[in-house]
Design an enzyme around this catalytic site. Structure first.
Site, PDB file in Angstrom:
ATOM      1  N   SER A  48       0.835  -1.197   0.000  1.00 17.59           N
ATOM      2  CA  SER A  48       0.000   0.000   0.000  1.00 17.59           C
ATOM      3  C   SER A  48       0.876   1.254   0.000  1.00 17.59           C
ATOM      4  O   SER A  48       1.949   1.266   0.595  1.00 17.59           O
ATOM      5  CB  SER A  48      -0.893   0.007   1.242  1.00 17.59           C
TER       6      SER A  48
ATOM      7  N   TYR B 120      -5.915 -12.190  -6.859  1.00 19.22           N
ATOM      8  CA  TYR B 120      -4.640 -12.210  -6.130  1.00 19.22           C
ATOM      9  C   TYR B 120      -3.918 -13.547  -6.256  1.00 19.22           C
ATOM     10  O   TYR B 120      -4.521 -14.578  -6.588  1.00 19.22           O
ATOM     11  CB  TYR B 120      -4.881 -11.888  -4.651  1.00 19.22           C
TER      12      TYR B 120
ATOM     13  N   THR C 106      -5.184  21.377 -12.517  1.00 18.02           N
ATOM     14  CA  THR C 106      -6.610  21.631 -12.718  1.00 18.02           C
ATOM     15  C   THR C 106      -7.446  20.480 -12.168  1.00 18.02           C
ATOM     16  O   THR C 106      -7.001  19.331 -12.098  1.00 18.02           O
ATOM     17  CB  THR C 106      -6.933  21.805 -14.209  1.00 18.02           C
TER      18      THR C 106
END
Length: 791
Positions: free
Chosen positions: A361, A587, A725
């Site tokens: 992560s 996975y 933006t």
């Protein structure tokens, strides 16, 4: 083969003395050709010489010596012709010479190299974002655009293509449609064996590009407006790379990147053997591998790198299309190299590819209970109040945008450093090996006495718990190794009970969805899976069709490296995992991690021996490459390409309405007259549904423009592909909607006059016919200055 060839030699003179010569010619199959030739030379007696002298006066004044030399010349000519003939016969009879193994072949340095980038952004409104399986996470704007980046390499014998695309994963349907499009354009040049398609694993790209029921259920079905930009964008990036091919060189470099990744399932990792864990310093792979592409003058044309981290810096509350951390790294490096170009433009292409990120992560602060700030329960990652949904990992920044910026910048900075210092040249020939494998029926011999099998696909209870990057909504927790009678009853009633064989095969996984036994309206999960390896000199890229965990990736790299080097044909090979490639099968954990049954193990759909099966199959590909026998690999059973029963749950976009006495593109909330560097400009327009803009590739909903006083013209400095933006779409009542454009002014922005423009389309009915009409809106002019106060 033994042959004896007798050659009858021409004899001259009055007396013959026979000499024998034996010529032996060696053939590659160790047989011989024996050539016996009796050569008769001239010997002259004095009487003969007198006779010849008499003839001399009668025949053009030619002496005996000249005759002898002439005869010898003719004789040697005959022998030479004979030997040449024999050589031709020998070449023809022995067949083609065996090719040398790669390590013994002449060193190959210069390649033909092509790089290309193309926009593959899909509809930024009302389409589910793919990754978190959150039904509320519907697209409603653009943070950054999505791009496909293609790299083609040709060594004069073979050609390989590697594509990294800003997409959650490559689906089997997406790959098949791309291969079909390439076949139409290029024939057999680009095929399933030499084209690798990999996803960066952003969780903020439009879904709807799958053909299996489970994936279609989580992304509102098969959505043509989602898959077409992906197919066309990826193919276009390959087209551009194909057109741009030129002689060049490749260099490699590798290093380590800390503080940018965290193992989100350390409980599972610790279940791997201690002696195996002791071989590594950390529980995630920190390695960054970079390939630097240059032309023959040494000028850079592209870069390709791999790093293992999930594309979840943008969390499950995000509703804007975004390329996440990997996309931002590409953005930064391309802006560096393509000076003055807008995002998505310029010749230099920087590809950042996923690797063995299954348990990795970017949320480096780790998980905590969002409602209390206290640590989550270690074993099942849940909170006393709120369960798994409240146990949330957080990144290093103040919010998800800041965390995306920090992680992306870290990856960019390390890759840029490695790129600048890359001096080790990649040389050698190219190889590619591919097979389709029925992953539900692979038998693996794990030792001298035991055989194991893969299983029909199934998902466990902990699949529904989600992860610390995005938890589930129901009361499931990670680490579940027993079922629940309540949920089992609902499953059996609605979907059917898993067979005893499937339950036994998947132990200790308690099965929530027995997807391998569910086939309505189409199979819920794939059976036929792509496996593939390409090699570029000593660099081997292993294309893995899913999210493979840290330790699983290490085992796979080691197995491929051993196999490649076992024949002596590769030395010092560098093996890298390209994750989320070619198709998606959830996975891939180790057998030991599977036993813990956290989210990753529960989502290893082919059972506890999935990794063992992949190791077996990828070893076979590597062995074929090492022996230069890829062409002898059986193709395997082809995957299905479903034509019927594909469904879409996405309704057509409704017509657009606008407030009374207004027009589409009118400004609802105007800009301020003056901003400082670092401020945020915001302007809101009357808008149509962005879905009505159709194919938005190579277009923009937004432009930020600066006024050039010298020419009295406006120059575009940012689009909706720019990091600075943000394009927000808000759907209101009565079919009305508006758009808010934000410009986060960079600190070094020049002082001057600016404006913001919005481009879109709206739909209205004329009779029974829908009419799509483009529109644009323009903000008021505002000033950007370093300070509100004048000196």
């Amino acid at each position: 083969m033994n042959m004896k060839l007798k050659i009858k030699c021409v004899t001259f003179g009055v007396r013959e003395e026979t000499l024998s010569s034996l010529f032996t010619v060696y053939q590659s199959d160790s047989s011989f050709v024996d050539v016996s030739c009796k050569l008769s030379f001239l010997r002259f007696t004095p009487e003969a010489e007198d006779s010849m002298a008499g003839r001399k006066s009668a025949c053009c004044g030619i002496s005996a010596l000249e005759v002898t030399l002439a005869v010898l010349f003719i004789l040697m000519t005959a022998v030479s012709v004979t030997l040449i003939t024999l050589m031709i016969i020998w070449k023809t009879d022995t067949g083609p010479e065996p090719s040398l193994p790669p390590s013994l072949q002449p060193e190959h340095k210069s390649y033909l190299i092509g790089v290309g980038r193309a926009d593959c952004t899909g509809p930024p409104a009302e389409v589910p974002l793919m990754g978190y399986a959150n039904p509320q996470q519907m697209a409603a704007g653009i943070h950054t655009r999505l791009y496909s980046r293609a790299f083609i390499i040709d060594d004069g014998r073979r050609r390989v293509v590697f594509v990294t695309a800003d997409v959650g994963m490559i689906s089997q349907r997406l790959r098949l449609e791309i291969l079909q499009a390439l076949q139409v354009k290029y024939g057999n040049m680009y095929r399933q064996d030499n084209v690798v398609l990999s996803g960066t694993h952003t969780h903020s790209g439009p879904g709807g590009y799958f053909q299996y029921t489970l994936f279609m259920m989580s992304s509102k079905g098969y959505i043509k407006s989602s898959i077409e930009p992906l197919v066309n964008g990826i193919v276009k990036s390959i087209d551009i790379a194909h057109r741009n091919m030129r002689p060049g060189r490749i260099y490699k470099n590798k290093g380590h990147l800390d503080d940018s990744s965290l193992n989100r399932s350390p409980q599972s990792y610790l279940n791997n053997p201690e002696d195996e864990r002791d071989r590594y310093k950390q529980n995630t792979d920190k390695q960054v591998l970079v390939l630097k592409f240059t032309d023959l003058d040494g000028d850079g044309i592209g870069m390709l790198s791999w790093f293992a981290v999930h594309g979840v810096s943008m969390n499950y509350t995000n509703r804007m299309v975004s390329s996440d951390n990997m996309g931002y790294a590409s953005y930064l490096l391309e802006q560096d190299k393509n000076v003055g170009a807008l995002p998505g433009q310029g010749g230099f292409v920087a590809g950042f590819s996923s690797s063995n990120l299954g348990d990795v992560s970017p949320n480096t602060r780790g998980p905590r209970c969002a409602n209390t700030g206290l640590p989550c329960d270690y074993l099942n990652s849940s909170c006393p109040v709120g369960g798994t949904k409240m146990c949330q990992g957080s990144g290093p920044g103040d919010d998800m945008f800041d965390s995306t910026r920090i992680i992306g910048h870290n990856i960019y900075r390390k890759a840029k450093e490695l790129y600048a210092d890359a001096v080790e040249e990649v040389t050698g020939f190219l190889h590619s090996a591919h097979q389709w494998v029925n992953m539900t029926d692979v038998t693996v011999q794990i030792n001298s006495t035991h055989m194991v099998n893969t299983c029909k696909p199934a998902l466990g209870y902990s699949f529904a718990a989600g992860t610390t990057d995005g938890g589930g909504d129901l009361n499931f927790t990670q680490g579940a190794v027993e079922g629940d009678p309540f949920w089992d009853g609902i499953r059996d009633t609605l979907l059917g009970k898993p067979s005893n064989q499937t339950q036994e095969c998947h132990r200790p996984k308690p099965i929530l969805f027995s997807t391998g036994e569910m086939n309505w309206p189409l199979p819920w999960h794939p059976q036929i899976v792509d496996i593939q390896i390409i090699t570029i000199g000593s660099v081997a890229v292993v294309a893995v069709p899913g999210e493979i965990t840290t330790m699983s990736g290490r085992r796979l790299r080691e197995a491929v490296k051993q196999e490649l080097e076992s024949e002596g044909t590769f030395r010092d090979s560098e093996v890298v995992i390209a994750g989320l490639s070619n198709m998606y099968t959830h996975y891939i954990t180790t057998y030991e991690e599977y036993q813990v049954q956290r989210y990753e193990g529960a989502s290893t759909i082919y059972g506890p021996h999935t990794l063992s099966a992949y190791l077996l199959k990828y070893r076979g590909l590597a062995r074929a490459i090492a022996q230069d026998r890829e062409s002898e690999l059986p193709a395997g059973p082809q995957p299905p390409f479903f034509q019927k029963n594909l469904f879409s749950l996405l309704p057509a976009a409704s017509i657009d309405q606008k407030p009374v006495n207004s027009s589409f593109g009118d400004v609802l909330q105007q800009v301020y007259p003056v901003y400082r560097q670092g401020d945020v400009v915001s302007v809101t327009f009357v808008a149509g549904n962005p879905r009505h803009s159709g194919d938005i590739r190579d277009k923009t909903f937004v432009s930020v423009e600066i006024h050039d006083n010298r020419t009295d013209t406006w120059e575009v400095i940012h689009t909706d592909a720019s990091w600075e933006t943000r394009f927000h779409w808000l759907k209101g009542s009565d079919r009305r909607s508006n758009v808010t454009v934000e410009w986060h002014i960079p600190p070094l922005t020049p002082s001057g006059s600016y404006r913001i423009k919005h481009f879109g389309s709206y739909k209205q009915m004329k009779g029974l016919r829908p009419i799509i009409t483009p529109y644009e809106g323009t903000s008021g002019i505002f000033e950007v200055t370093a300070s509100f106060y004048y000196q």
